[in-house]
Structures are given as C-alpha cells and as structure tokens.
Design an enzyme around this catalytic site. Structure first.
Site, PDB file in Angstrom:
ATOM      1  N   ARG A   1      23.504 -22.424  63.057  1.00 16.60           N
ATOM      2  CA  ARG A   1      24.397 -23.563  62.851  1.00 16.60           C
ATOM      3  C   ARG A   1      24.377 -24.510  64.046  1.00 16.60           C
ATOM      4  O   ARG A   1      24.675 -25.681  63.916  1.00 16.60           O
ATOM      5  CB  ARG A   1      25.842 -23.060  62.667  1.00 16.60           C
TER       6      ARG A   1
ATOM      7  N   ARG B   1      18.788 -28.959  71.708  1.00 17.75           N
ATOM      8  CA  ARG B   1      18.170 -30.285  71.886  1.00 17.75           C
ATOM      9  C   ARG B   1      17.498 -30.416  73.238  1.00 17.75           C
ATOM     10  O   ARG B   1      18.064 -30.005  74.241  1.00 17.75           O
ATOM     11  CB  ARG B   1      19.241 -31.367  71.815  1.00 17.75           C
TER      12      ARG B   1
ATOM     13  N   ARG C   1      36.845 -12.102  58.664  1.00 16.86           N
ATOM     14  CA  ARG C   1      37.333 -12.138  60.038  1.00 16.86           C
ATOM     15  C   ARG C   1      38.569 -13.023  60.017  1.00 16.86           C
ATOM     16  O   ARG C   1      38.556 -14.092  59.382  1.00 16.86           O
ATOM     17  CB  ARG C   1      36.248 -12.734  60.943  1.00 16.86           C
TER      18      ARG C   1
ATOM     19  N   ARG D   1      38.639 -20.262  71.883  1.00 23.62           N
ATOM     20  CA  ARG D   1      38.664 -21.667  72.280  1.00 23.62           C
ATOM     21  C   ARG D   1      40.087 -22.171  72.446  1.00 23.62           C
ATOM     22  O   ARG D   1      41.026 -21.599  71.884  1.00 23.62           O
ATOM     23  CB  ARG D   1      37.881 -22.563  71.305  1.00 23.62           C
TER      24      ARG D   1
ATOM     25  N   GLU E   1      42.870 -19.991  70.143  1.00 22.63           N
ATOM     26  CA  GLU E   1      42.391 -19.351  68.908  1.00 22.63           C
ATOM     27  C   GLU E   1      41.923 -17.932  69.226  1.00 22.63           C
ATOM     28  O   GLU E   1      40.940 -17.747  69.937  1.00 22.63           O
ATOM     29  CB  GLU E   1      41.225 -20.214  68.378  1.00 22.63           C
TER      30      GLU E   1
ATOM     31  N   TYR F   1      30.286 -19.197  53.908  1.00 22.10           N
ATOM     32  CA  TYR F   1      30.675 -19.864  55.150  1.00 22.10           C
ATOM     33  C   TYR F   1      30.397 -21.356  54.964  1.00 22.10           C
ATOM     34  O   TYR F   1      29.426 -21.892  55.459  1.00 22.10           O
ATOM     35  CB  TYR F   1      29.821 -19.268  56.270  1.00 22.10           C
TER      36      TYR F   1
ATOM     37  N   ASP G   1      31.184 -25.453  55.117  1.00 22.46           N
ATOM     38  CA  ASP G   1      31.904 -26.519  55.807  1.00 22.46           C
ATOM     39  C   ASP G   1      32.568 -27.420  54.768  1.00 22.46           C
ATOM     40  O   ASP G   1      32.269 -27.332  53.571  1.00 22.46           O
ATOM     41  CB  ASP G   1      30.924 -27.331  56.669  1.00 22.46           C
TER      42      ASP G   1
HETATM   43  P1  FAD Z   1      40.968 -23.076  51.472  1.00 22.58           P
HETATM   44  O1  FAD Z   1      41.214 -24.220  52.358  1.00 22.58           O
HETATM   45  O2  FAD Z   1      41.089 -21.701  52.031  1.00 22.58           O
HETATM   46  O3  FAD Z   1      41.953 -23.215  50.221  1.00 22.58           O
HETATM   47  C1  FAD Z   1      42.190 -22.168  49.317  1.00 22.58           C
HETATM   48  C2  FAD Z   1      43.662 -22.200  48.979  1.00 22.58           C
HETATM   49  O4  FAD Z   1      43.908 -21.263  47.904  1.00 22.58           O
HETATM   50  C3  FAD Z   1      44.567 -21.768  50.139  1.00 22.58           C
HETATM   51  O5  FAD Z   1      45.494 -22.788  50.434  1.00 22.58           O
HETATM   52  C4  FAD Z   1      45.248 -20.494  49.611  1.00 22.58           C
HETATM   53  O6  FAD Z   1      46.600 -20.383  50.054  1.00 22.58           O
HETATM   54  C5  FAD Z   1      45.171 -20.683  48.099  1.00 22.58           C
HETATM   55  N1  FAD Z   1      45.228 -19.415  47.374  1.00 22.58           N
HETATM   56  C6  FAD Z   1      44.416 -18.345  47.528  1.00 22.58           C
HETATM   57  N2  FAD Z   1      44.775 -17.370  46.684  1.00 22.58           N
HETATM   58  C7  FAD Z   1      45.841 -17.831  45.960  1.00 22.58           C
HETATM   59  C8  FAD Z   1      46.648 -17.281  44.960  1.00 22.58           C
HETATM   60  N3  FAD Z   1      46.468 -16.041  44.505  1.00 22.58           N
HETATM   61  N4  FAD Z   1      47.642 -18.040  44.441  1.00 22.58           N
HETATM   62  C9  FAD Z   1      47.874 -19.288  44.902  1.00 22.58           C
HETATM   63  N5  FAD Z   1      47.120 -19.863  45.869  1.00 22.58           N
HETATM   64  C10 FAD Z   1      46.113 -19.137  46.400  1.00 22.58           C
HETATM   65  N6  FAD Z   1      34.607 -27.234  58.142  1.00 22.58           N
HETATM   66  C11 FAD Z   1      34.067 -28.379  58.629  1.00 22.58           C
HETATM   67  O7  FAD Z   1      33.416 -29.118  57.886  1.00 22.58           O
HETATM   68  N7  FAD Z   1      34.238 -28.751  59.944  1.00 22.58           N
HETATM   69  C12 FAD Z   1      34.952 -27.991  60.819  1.00 22.58           C
HETATM   70  O8  FAD Z   1      35.098 -28.362  61.981  1.00 22.58           O
HETATM   71  C13 FAD Z   1      35.530 -26.775  60.338  1.00 22.58           C
HETATM   72  N8  FAD Z   1      36.227 -25.986  61.158  1.00 22.58           N
HETATM   73  C14 FAD Z   1      36.776 -24.828  60.680  1.00 22.58           C
HETATM   74  C15 FAD Z   1      37.497 -24.043  61.577  1.00 22.58           C
HETATM   75  C16 FAD Z   1      38.062 -22.866  61.132  1.00 22.58           C
HETATM   76  C17 FAD Z   1      38.851 -22.018  62.099  1.00 22.58           C
HETATM   77  C18 FAD Z   1      37.898 -22.453  59.780  1.00 22.58           C
HETATM   78  C19 FAD Z   1      38.501 -21.158  59.301  1.00 22.58           C
HETATM   79  C20 FAD Z   1      37.190 -23.241  58.886  1.00 22.58           C
HETATM   80  C21 FAD Z   1      36.605 -24.433  59.336  1.00 22.58           C
HETATM   81  N9  FAD Z   1      35.901 -25.273  58.478  1.00 22.58           N
HETATM   82  C22 FAD Z   1      35.332 -26.425  58.952  1.00 22.58           C
HETATM   83  C23 FAD Z   1      35.720 -24.934  57.042  1.00 22.58           C
HETATM   84  C24 FAD Z   1      36.798 -25.542  56.140  1.00 22.58           C
HETATM   85  O9  FAD Z   1      38.069 -25.081  56.525  1.00 22.58           O
HETATM   86  C25 FAD Z   1      36.520 -25.117  54.685  1.00 22.58           C
HETATM   87  O10 FAD Z   1      35.221 -25.464  54.303  1.00 22.58           O
HETATM   88  C26 FAD Z   1      37.481 -25.699  53.658  1.00 22.58           C
HETATM   89  O11 FAD Z   1      38.769 -25.867  54.144  1.00 22.58           O
HETATM   90  C27 FAD Z   1      37.498 -24.749  52.465  1.00 22.58           C
HETATM   91  O12 FAD Z   1      38.282 -25.261  51.417  1.00 22.58           O
HETATM   92  P2  FAD Z   1      38.628 -24.308  50.196  1.00 22.58           P
HETATM   93  O13 FAD Z   1      39.415 -25.136  49.232  1.00 22.58           O
HETATM   94  O14 FAD Z   1      37.422 -23.617  49.717  1.00 22.58           O
HETATM   95  O15 FAD Z   1      39.526 -23.129  50.811  1.00 22.58           O
HETATM   96  N1  UDP Z   2      28.665 -19.811  69.263  1.00 23.25           N
HETATM   97  C1  UDP Z   2      28.453 -19.286  70.526  1.00 23.25           C
HETATM   98  N2  UDP Z   2      28.988 -19.922  71.608  1.00 23.25           N
HETATM   99  C2  UDP Z   2      29.715 -21.058  71.493  1.00 23.25           C
HETATM  100  C3  UDP Z   2      29.923 -21.599  70.201  1.00 23.25           C
HETATM  101  C4  UDP Z   2      29.398 -20.940  69.107  1.00 23.25           C
HETATM  102  O1  UDP Z   2      27.810 -18.256  70.663  1.00 23.25           O
HETATM  103  O2  UDP Z   2      30.185 -21.588  72.530  1.00 23.25           O
HETATM  104  C5  UDP Z   2      28.093 -19.087  68.107  1.00 23.25           C
HETATM  105  C6  UDP Z   2      29.086 -18.061  67.521  1.00 23.25           C
HETATM  106  O3  UDP Z   2      28.334 -16.970  67.047  1.00 23.25           O
HETATM  107  C7  UDP Z   2      29.699 -18.821  66.372  1.00 23.25           C
HETATM  108  C8  UDP Z   2      28.489 -19.616  65.861  1.00 23.25           C
HETATM  109  O4  UDP Z   2      27.777 -19.980  67.064  1.00 23.25           O
HETATM  110  O5  UDP Z   2      30.230 -17.952  65.388  1.00 23.25           O
HETATM  111  C9  UDP Z   2      28.817 -20.851  65.036  1.00 23.25           C
HETATM  112  O6  UDP Z   2      29.600 -21.713  65.826  1.00 23.25           O
HETATM  113  P1  UDP Z   2      30.512 -22.840  65.190  1.00 23.25           P
HETATM  114  O7  UDP Z   2      31.060 -23.665  66.296  1.00 23.25           O
HETATM  115  O8  UDP Z   2      29.741 -23.512  64.122  1.00 23.25           O
HETATM  116  O9  UDP Z   2      31.673 -21.941  64.558  1.00 23.25           O
HETATM  117  P2  UDP Z   2      32.969 -22.318  63.685  1.00 23.25           P
HETATM  118  O10 UDP Z   2      33.470 -23.642  64.182  1.00 23.25           O
HETATM  119  O11 UDP Z   2      32.517 -22.315  62.258  1.00 23.25           O
HETATM  120  O12 UDP Z   2      33.904 -21.214  64.003  1.00 23.25           O
END
Ligand code: FAD
Ligand code: UDP
Length: 366
Positions: A170, A174, A247, A278, A298, A346, A348
């Site tokens: 991911r 560069r 996780r 972070r 986090e 996984y 985005d």
């Molecule tokens: P969710 O947002 O999980 O929505 C699912 C919803 O269903 C939840 O609100 C849940 O409460 C509800 N639900 C589940 N089961 C039930 C039930 N039985 N009854 C009623 N409701 C229910 N993506 C990026 O592009 N850029 C980023 O920088 C980025 N950073 C991230 C950082 C973190 C820490 C995480 C965890 C994810 C990140 N993502 C990022 C990914 C992004 O969050 C997801 O791609 C996106 O939010 C997923 O949307 P979703 O609708 O699939 O799931």
């Molecule tokens: N990663 C790492 N060091 C960093 C940032 C990321 O080793 O400083 C690795 C780690 O395994 C992580 C993966 O790269 O799970 C993907 O990173 P990303 O920032 O895309 O993770 P997310 O924002 O989805 O948690």
C-alpha cells in the site's frame, strides 16, 4: 413498505441509498451506532472536525468517483505527508529521497539504489513470501527495522513473517524528494468534515439510529422488498463457518488548551515500545486556526466480539472462511452484501464508493 432496508449508514450504505433515491426508490437506513457515517464520522469539538474512528484522507485516481464526492461538498487541498518518529528522531514518509537522506545522508537516487541493493543482497531474500520479506526486498533492512517492523507488529499483533505482503505494498517507495503519502491523482478532505457528504447522501431516506438488525430482523425485513447488508458477513450467517478475525483499535482523544501540538496531522510512532501507532492532530486536516487543538492516540488492540472490527485480517485461514461465506451470500435471495465488513476486504473509501456505485447501477431497476 420500503424498496430497500439498508443495514449500516456508513459509506457503502449511504452511497447505495443515494443511488436508490435518485431512482425514486424508498429506503430505510438503520445503524446500530448513534450516528450516521460509519467509520468516517466526525465530531465537532471546539470548531475542529475530529475523525472519531481514525484519520480519513480521501484519495482516488478515478475522476468519476472524485466528481461524485465533490458533488456533495467541496474538498480542500490537503496532501497527506505523515512523519515517522523512531526513538525520538523524525523521518519523512512514505519512503522517499528525504527519508533516505535522513537515514543515510544519501543525496542521489543512484546512491540510494546501491545502498538498498546491498542490504537486499545481504538479507538473502530473493522470492518474498510474507510482509517481512516483501518489505526487505523493497527497501532493505535499515528501513524495515526502523520504520516498518515495530509499527507493523503492533498494528497487527502478529509477527511480520505471518502477515501477507499486500499490506506493505500500500505504501509508495519513491526515488524523488516527494512526501505525498498517496500516488493518486486526486486527494483532499471534505471542507466541513465527512458528515456533510453522508447527510446529503441520505436525504430522502428514512434513517433510524441505535437499531441493530439482529435484534429485530424479522420485523425489519418484513417492511422491505430487498436488503442491503453492510455489517459483518459471518454475523449475518450466524457464524456458521466460524468467526472471521479482525484487528481492533482504541482511540484516546484529548482536547488541549494550546494552538499547535505537533505541527502535522499525522505522526507515526514506529518503535514497538511505544504502545500507540500514531498521533493525529485533527485541525491540520483542514488548516485550522482555532485557539485549542484535539489530538488522538491510536492504540491497536486484539479484537473480540464486543469491540469494533476495524481491519479484516486477510491471512489464509480467514480468507478461506470468508470465501465460504461469500458463496452463501451469492445464493441469499433479495440481499445485497457490500462494504468493508460484508466483503471482508481492506477497502479504502473510494473503493467502497466505487463498489456501491457499480452494485447500484447493476441492481437497482429504474
Ligand atoms: P463502515 O463505515 O464500517 O459502516 C458499516 C456500518 O454498519 C457501521 O456504522 C456499523 O455500525 C453498521 N452496522 C454493522 N452491523 C450492523 C447491524 N447488525 N445493525 C445495524 N448496523 C450495523 N479509507 C481511506 O480512503 N482513507 C483513509 O485515510 C482511511 N483511513 C482509515 C483509518 C482507519 C483507522 C480505518 C479503520 C479505516 C480507514 N479507511 C480509510 C477505510 C474507510 O474507513 C472505509 O473504507 C469505509 O469507511 C468503509 O465504509 P463501510 O460502509 O464499508 O463500513
Ligand atoms: N506501515 C509501516 N510503517 C509506517 C506506516 C505504515 O510499517 O510508518 C505499514 C504497516 O504494516 C501498515 C501498512 O504499512 O499496516 C499500511 O499502512 P497505511 O498507512 O496504509 O495503514 P492504514 O492507514 O490503512 O492503517
């Protein structure tokens, strides 16, 4: 009677609801949480949009998806350039000429290539089979030891040798002095936060919060012609083939009486001894000038059924189980499965929106 019951008001459910509403379908959207938006939800604290479930930076190469999100709200020019703190010293991310200079004092791409090639050769890795070998074969052992191993092992709670290589792919590597974390053409943060997008997507739908699908399944299903399910796929099938693992994370938010805590939106802590991965400082996502600031530490944690499932663990055991659930899902009448939890991927944000748009196009009849 509704055309669709949409379980989950996250990005998948909301995008699907928006597309259905455009085609004059009636949707009931439920979520077990007390707010809409799923993991992109923001809470306003002292005028700052706090990303309650971790930093969310929108990025995509797809013009159609970029235009789609911009049709709801204007995006700013934020470019993600996180820093890594390893034992008190700062390094630029992703791995680029700035990082290499900070580590080795190398000034040209040729010098860097030589250094990395020497380390790869000394490691003996020729055919990478796991995350550790993949990382070493891309950037050598110094970067692996200082910036990858500790972070990865605390993030996933597993040895890097037991993790799939796609996770590390991911990150860009560069040979230019460029700290942009993403290679995508379009990137930014919605001005005013993500909630605005979701609110607009859900206009015209009935939304009920604090409602768990499984507590009232028969009654809810009886009110709708079709179901769009975005929760955990194993839960839908009553864990018939076993539990899919995730996780989880714990977010520790702090509102500080100072203007600027760390000078950057994201700082990663890459050594294993620091328990969090972070620290986010939310105001910097929107170039905020408020008198106070909000930071979030986090902490990755072992998941159990009572905790939020954030990251699917795509190892061979879980992938095999999820494949079996997907087979069941394909044969489940009148139910559309989508999103991070129902597809066990996984994803985005742009990928979730893309997946919802294509399913909506195929499945919602005019
Ligand atoms: P969710 O947002 O999980 O929505 C699912 C919803 O269903 C939840 O609100 C849940 O409460 C509800 N639900 C589940 N089961 C039930 C039930 N039985 N009854 C009623 N409701 C229910 N993506 C990026 O592009 N850029 C980023 O920088 C980025 N950073 C991230 C950082 C973190 C820490 C995480 C965890 C994810 C990140 N993502 C990022 C990914 C992004 O969050 C997801 O791609 C996106 O939010 C997923 O949307 P979703 O609708 O699939 O799931
Ligand atoms: N990663 C790492 N060091 C960093 C940032 C990321 O080793 O400083 C690795 C780690 O395994 C992580 C993966 O790269 O799970 C993907 O990173 P990303 O920032 O895309 O993770 P997310 O924002 O989805 O948690």
């Amino acid at each position: 009677m509704y055309d669709y019951l949409i379980v989950g008001a996250g990005l998948f459910g909301s995008t699907f609801a928006h597309q259905a509403t455009l085609k004059e379908k009636k949707c009931l959207v439920i979520d077990r949480r007390s707010h809409i938006g799923g993991n992109v939800y923001c809470e306003n604290v002292g005028g700052i949009n706090v990303h309650k479930y971790g930093a969310h930076i929108f990025h995509t190469n797809d013009k159609e998806i970029w235009d789609y999100v911009n049709s709801f709200v204007e995006f700013n020019r934020y470019t993600n350039s996180p820093l890594a703190n390893y034992k008190g010293k700062l390094y630029n991310l992703p791995f680029n000429m700035n990082t290499f200079y900070q580590l080795w004092g190398t000034k040209t791409p040729d010098e860097v290539r030589t250094k990395i090639d020497e380390q790869i050769k000394a490691s003996g890795v020729t055919d990478p089979q796991n995350l550790e070998e993949q990382a070493i074969s891309l950037v050598g052992t110094d970067i692996y030891e200082k910036l990858i191993k500790g972070y990865t092992e605390k993030q996933w709670g597993r040895n890097a040798k037991d993790l799939p290589s796609f996770i590390i792919k991911r990150l860009p590597i560069r040979y230019t002095f460029d700290n942009n974390y993403f290679n995508d053409k379009y990137q930014g943060i919605p001005m005013g936060g993500y909630n605005k997008i979701i609110e607009k997507m859900l206009e015209g739908s009935d939304v009920k919060l604090g409602v768990d699908f499984f507590k009232d399944r028969a009654e809810l299903v009886s009110k709708c012609k079709e179901v769009v399910y975005t929760g955990k796929i194993d839960e839908y099938f009553d864990f018939k083939y076993g539990l899919l693992e995730y996780r989880s994370l714990r977010f520790e938010h702090e509102h500080l009486d100072k203007k600027n805590y760390q000078g950057n939106a994201v700082v990663n802590y890459t050594e294993k001894e620091v328990p969090y991965t972070r620290i986010l400082e939310h105001k910097h996502f929107e170039f905020g000038t408020q008198p106070t600031t909000v930071i979030t530490r986090e902490y990755p944690q072992e998941w159990n059924k009572n905790l939020e499932p954030y990251y699917p663990i795509n190892d061979s055991r879980n992938d095999e189980i999820s494949r079996k659930y997907k087979e069941l899902a394909e044969n489940e009448p009148n139910v559309i499965f989508g999103g991070r939890l129902a597809e066990y991927r996984y994803y985005d944000m742009h990928q979730v929106i893309g997946s919802a748009l294509s399913k909506a196009k195929k499945l919602i009849k005019s």
